[in-house]
Design a protein around this motif. Structure first.
Motif, PDB file in Angstrom:
ATOM      1  N   GLU A   1      32.557  32.320  33.657  1.00  0.00           N
ATOM      2  CA  GLU A   1      33.656  32.358  34.913  1.00  0.00           C
ATOM      3  C   GLU A   1      34.283  33.585  34.937  1.00  0.00           C
ATOM      4  O   GLU A   1      34.766  34.264  34.034  1.00  0.00           O
ATOM      5  CB  GLU A   1      34.688  31.173  34.020  1.00  0.00           C
TER       6      GLU A   1
ATOM      7  N   ILE B   1      37.899  35.213  36.893  1.00  0.00           N
ATOM      8  CA  ILE B   1      39.322  35.078  37.165  1.00  0.00           C
ATOM      9  C   ILE B   1      39.726  36.161  37.744  1.00  0.00           C
ATOM     10  O   ILE B   1      39.947  37.428  37.237  1.00  0.00           O
ATOM     11  CB  ILE B   1      40.135  34.591  36.038  1.00  0.00           C
ATOM     12  N   ASP B   2      40.231  36.049  39.010  1.00  0.00           N
ATOM     13  CA  ASP B   2      40.961  37.161  39.744  1.00  0.00           C
ATOM     14  C   ASP B   2      42.531  36.940  39.421  1.00  0.00           C
ATOM     15  O   ASP B   2      43.046  35.999  39.843  1.00  0.00           O
ATOM     16  CB  ASP B   2      40.987  37.087  41.344  1.00  0.00           C
ATOM     17  N   HIS B   3      43.107  37.822  38.665  1.00  0.00           N
ATOM     18  CA  HIS B   3      44.364  37.862  38.239  1.00  0.00           C
ATOM     19  C   HIS B   3      45.454  38.077  39.417  1.00  0.00           C
ATOM     20  O   HIS B   3      46.821  37.831  39.271  1.00  0.00           O
ATOM     21  CB  HIS B   3      44.625  38.747  37.168  1.00  0.00           C
ATOM     22  N   VAL B   4      44.909  38.584  40.686  1.00  0.00           N
ATOM     23  CA  VAL B   4      45.889  38.430  42.011  1.00  0.00           C
ATOM     24  C   VAL B   4      46.881  39.229  41.906  1.00  0.00           C
ATOM     25  O   VAL B   4      47.136  40.034  42.919  1.00  0.00           O
ATOM     26  CB  VAL B   4      46.401  36.866  42.075  1.00  0.00           C
ATOM     27  N   ASP B   5      47.697  39.551  40.871  1.00  0.00           N
ATOM     28  CA  ASP B   5      48.925  40.316  40.981  1.00  0.00           C
ATOM     29  C   ASP B   5      48.553  41.713  40.769  1.00  0.00           C
ATOM     30  O   ASP B   5      47.612  42.224  40.238  1.00  0.00           O
ATOM     31  CB  ASP B   5      50.010  39.944  39.767  1.00  0.00           C
ATOM     32  N   GLY B   6      49.650  42.585  41.288  1.00  0.00           N
ATOM     33  CA  GLY B   6      49.400  44.197  41.228  1.00  0.00           C
ATOM     34  C   GLY B   6      50.481  44.985  40.952  1.00  0.00           C
ATOM     35  O   GLY B   6      51.570  44.496  41.433  1.00  0.00           O
ATOM     36  N   VAL B   7      50.311  46.020  40.480  1.00  0.00           N
ATOM     37  CA  VAL B   7      51.608  46.939  40.102  1.00  0.00           C
ATOM     38  C   VAL B   7      51.080  48.330  40.440  1.00  0.00           C
ATOM     39  O   VAL B   7      50.194  48.734  40.154  1.00  0.00           O
ATOM     40  CB  VAL B   7      51.867  46.763  38.671  1.00  0.00           C
TER      41      VAL B   7
ATOM     42  N   PHE C   1      47.852  37.225  32.352  1.00  0.00           N
ATOM     43  CA  PHE C   1      48.470  36.281  32.215  1.00  0.00           C
ATOM     44  C   PHE C   1      48.337  35.324  33.256  1.00  0.00           C
ATOM     45  O   PHE C   1      48.156  34.094  32.763  1.00  0.00           O
ATOM     46  CB  PHE C   1      50.248  36.564  32.233  1.00  0.00           C
ATOM     47  N   ASN C   2      48.306  35.598  34.362  1.00  0.00           N
ATOM     48  CA  ASN C   2      48.098  34.620  35.604  1.00  0.00           C
ATOM     49  C   ASN C   2      46.473  34.281  35.630  1.00  0.00           C
ATOM     50  O   ASN C   2      45.834  34.857  36.340  1.00  0.00           O
ATOM     51  CB  ASN C   2      48.348  35.608  36.913  1.00  0.00           C
ATOM     52  N   GLY C   3      46.260  33.171  34.884  1.00  0.00           N
ATOM     53  CA  GLY C   3      44.810  32.682  34.685  1.00  0.00           C
ATOM     54  C   GLY C   3      44.641  32.484  33.178  1.00  0.00           C
ATOM     55  O   GLY C   3      43.450  31.778  33.065  1.00  0.00           O
TER      56      GLY C   3
ATOM     57  N   LYS D   1      45.212  46.239  39.875  1.00  0.00           N
ATOM     58  CA  LYS D   1      44.969  45.092  39.607  1.00  0.00           C
ATOM     59  C   LYS D   1      44.226  44.390  38.477  1.00  0.00           C
ATOM     60  O   LYS D   1      43.475  45.545  37.986  1.00  0.00           O
ATOM     61  CB  LYS D   1      44.499  44.424  41.018  1.00  0.00           C
TER      62      LYS D   1
END
Lengths: 343, 343, 343
Positions: C202, C204-210, C258-260, C286
């Motif tokens: 599986e 998971i794209d954690h989506v958020d970026g800094v 964390f997001n996922g 990301k």
């Protein structure tokens, strides 16, 4: 099933729904230290254990706004991830000081819903509560945001608008147990002005300014565990700018207001607040205040003062709106709050 | 009556006057953590409780310069808000370590006054003391600044110049109670060089450099609750630059000096200091030292070493002044201090 | 004798040599606070004492990667000051949580040496151990770096290559004493997904970026007392860029995950890691993850999940290598680790 959090959309909220927000947070002296690094914070009650003890508290609490931001940050993934706009605050009350060692968590209850006439968005009103490890409410506030619908064809909910006080009355304010300003040391606090020295209508230019840097507002916003992409990801907005978290401007303005309001020690009520215009890195934030009201609390030497706190990025102080009643473009924040001050 | 602090002007000072500075500050492990983030601090005594205990102290104290900055910051609103220049330091002594949990406050006594011949400014000499919650003096130093007059026609005060030691003698230095370097672990400290390995006249290039960012020096300066506008507000100076607090350069240079002076553990005396040229964001700070003197303290394995610490922003090491005796333009700082080192 | 540390060169290492690294460090709540400011850290076990206690721990530990960085930083002056490249990690194990008040120190044992065919450099393998004040190992890992020779004519050592596990087995992982996920609160943790909800393979794209700023990565890298010039001194590289410490990217990617992967609470094993491309200020980081394996630990409700964590600076998620097997230019990090998750 996607593992990442898509956030809630307008049709995911219902009246009476209670959302328990994630990621409880234990605070320590580290939180105080960082607050002092991120903001020009100098209110003595939040700087010195001895000063706080001389005011009847067991120790110096976490800054009221730091407590607010910690609680606010927890709500972002559940309340404002798909928000188009942060519309307002009301009935904010600080009920118990937060001390190093306390653990904060947050819940929000949906108290209002109104679909917009465009059918694409709606307004959600939540009453958020911050709780400590003893399940005591340390602060609460109402916030309303405009949220996207996931499905434009989803039926509109029955419109429910909460009955919110435009301004908290003095008797709504909670004076922390034991707080006494009878032995208040004005010299250590930094200014001689007591509650009686401020007149309703008086305006104060706080004079000092801070030019904002990306690294600082990102550190602050992360510190509150606020994860909204728009604050951190320069590729997120078409203009390549990172929008500064409105709470960063609130804390910057409040701490700048020390110069002239050093004795407005504890924030106990938030009547209203507008993030009038966006703030970006490179803006120089200044602040001015206006005394909106005063009240006695009946507690030992403790007066309440209601203040308008305005943050700007340029322009002259004491200018707020244009002739049409619209906020001037240099106004960042218009906050209406109650603080406690020695009488 | 204006509520903001206009600062004191030259004619507001008088010999013998004692100013109690505002905003006491309780320090914690958070202060140590931030000092490690803001500066490349690696002196073991200030990093590890166990190491400090092996040297006879109850715990790792707050870095001596952090204690200095906290005290210094408190004096800014009363001493240097209307200062044109920070002219010098003398007779700086660290008398007691500061530990997490301690609360610092500061007072300054006016010990010298001299109006300048232009009649527009004058020099004010103050002896500042930092005190802890037990009213014990933890450090003291003399600073003199040039301050504007409010009213050019105000009469000049009688000139009083304090009798200041050009250099503290070894017997002026306070070795903290219990400090012993007899069981000193040179491996954990990071370098094998002991007091006997340094020769008077020896010069050390500390090699490492740090390019300074706006966000960092502002966080540091705010952290010391130093509120001088010129450090924070890019609109304050005509050139749009934010002047970096001289203390930021002091801490940067001192921590860079770990590489070559890892065992110069505790700062106990400040003989003199000049901020030779201004420092701005983008400058790369490097440092070199020169051994000016050595002395025995008579305490358990503790030697004293007098060091010149020079911070630069470019140029070759060991260059200080031009032929006319003027500081070279790349010299930022010339500091003369005493440190304690294992013999 | 020069007082500054020239670092070790290839011929200074020998098999079996044990290097005791300098500058022990006591951690406090300040370290946790700064970790929250520097990274979008939200794993509940590292944020809340109460949450950690509900999982059977005495308090919230220092983030596993913070502990890793503290230990890693201590090794830099002895291992990588003259390193040309950081080549790999293996057999990383977290053996005991680190709590506020603990003091960390580090040692490294040389376990492999191989001179390169060019005769100018060699590869050094070290097993580094972090120890607390009770001399208990809190974590250990193998790292290998390419190091310059001081003297090209120095004889090559006998080649010794350590026998390293490509991947830690589940039985190699240490589950902290007392850890139990039987009463795990998924709501407070932030996501409902348990061990059984993740499938091998599986993604998971954690989506958020800094978007990374110079001030932030320098504060973080200094915070770990990592002193490599290349991270701090803009005059050090010909291109005027400051190379970002690879560990900064590791922590950024892990906290974004964390997001996922909010319930991948504790990192207990590091199988491998590559800093595929350099990261510079202005890059937007990301992250995406891939489930590589799963295992039961036999402990109270605790499952182990093996994850690939990839950090990127642009490009689509789930892209890692080109057709030739080379990392794509936008890939910053490829990390292979084991975490503990509620079953």
């Amino acid at each position: 099933m996607a593992k990442t959090n898509p956030g809630r959309f307008f049709e995911d909220y219902s009246i009476g729904q209670v959302i328990a927000h994630a990621v409880p947070r234990t605070v320590s002296g580290g939180e105080r230290a960082l607050y002092h690094a991120l903001y020009p914070a100098r209110h003595a009650l939040y700087s010195s254990d001895q000063f706080a003890q001389s005011c009847g508290l067991p120790a110096s609490p976490l800054d009221d706004l730091a407590a607010f931001h910690v609680v606010f940050g927890k709500t972002v993934p559940d309340v404002s991830l798909n928000a188009v706009a942060n519309l307002g605050y009301a009935e904010g009350r600080w009920l118990r000081p937060v001390y190093p060692g306390d653990t904060l968590r947050a819940t929000s209850e949906v108290i209002g819903l109104k679909q917009n006439s465009n059918g694409k968005t709606g307004v959600v009103y939540v009453r958020t509560r911050g709780l400590n490890q003893h399940d005591e409410v340390v602060l609460e506030y109402v916030r309303w945001v405009m949220v996207r619908k996931r499905d434009i064809d989803a039926p509109a909910p029955e419109t429910t608008l909460p009955d919110l006080k435009p301004v908290l009355a003095a008797q709504d304010l909670e004076v922390p147990d034991g707080l006494a300003f009878t032995g208040y040391d004005f010299t250590l606090a930094g200014e001689p002005h007591r509650w009686g020295d401020y007149a309703i209508g008086e305006q104060i230019d706080h004079v000092d300014g801070v030019t904002i840097e990306e690294a600082e507002h990102m550190m602050a916003t992360r510190f509150w565990q606020n994860t909204a992409k728009v604050h951190f990801d320069a590729t997120f907005r078409p203009d390549g700018q990172r929008l500064i978290y409105g709470g960063h401007v609130i804390s910057m303005a409040r701490t700048l207001s020390f110069n002239g309001l050093a004795n407005a020690q504890m924030i106990v009520g938030l009547n209203a607040g507008s993030h009038a215009n966006p703030c970006f890195s490179g803006d120089t934030v200044k602040a001015w205040s206006e005394v909106l009201d005063k009240a006695e609390t009946g507690k030992q030497g403790v007066g309440a003062i209601r203040l308008r706190l305005v943050a700007t990025k340029g322009g002259a102080p004491f200018q707020l709106r244009d002739e049409a009643g619209k906020y001037l473009p240099e106004v960042l924040l218009d906050l209406d709050y109650w603080a406690l001050m020695p009488m």
